[in-house]
Design a protein around this motif. Structure first.
Motif: not given
Length: 113
Positions: A61-80
């Motif tokens: 919701e915060f992203a939408r309110e502030h005009g973000a074009g996309h969200l990015w989330l990165e996670v380690s491949d061992i953090n199942a």
């Protein structure tokens, strides 16, 4: 994204007693209109109760309110557990797993005693 002067923002979740149950921290990159989910933490006793989902919803919701074009989330491949949780939530942004690097002494490369 709009010109508001935030770089990093943290949303917190609290329980009925006012204690912290979790948080999500986001940051923005105005040049590419990206909102990055920097960190998501839910206290062990509150996991699998919708706290993480609610926090991610706040980030979206915060992203939408502030005009973000996309969200990015990165996670380690061992953090199942985290990968599973993000997939269960429908990955509200680009979820990228990064390969973890572990260094182990190679045979013949061990320090002398």
């Amino acid at each position: 994204m709009d010109g508001k002067a935030f770089r990093r923002h943290t949303f917190v979740a609290t329980g009925p007693d006012g204690g912290l149950t979790g948080f999500v921290t986001v940051s923005r990159s105005p040049w590419n209109r990206r909102l990055t989910i920097e960190d998501v933490e839910v206290a062990p006793g509150h996991r699998r109760r919708g706290v993480g989902r609610a926090l991610m919803g706040q980030a979206v919701e915060f992203a939408r309110e502030h005009g973000a074009g996309h969200l990015w989330l990165e996670v380690s491949d061992i953090n199942a557990p985290a990968i599973h949780a993000y997939r269960r939530m429908g990955s509200p942004g680009a979820v990228r797993t990064s390969r973890s690097t572990r260094t182990r002494p190679q045979r013949g490369n061990r320090p002398s005693a």
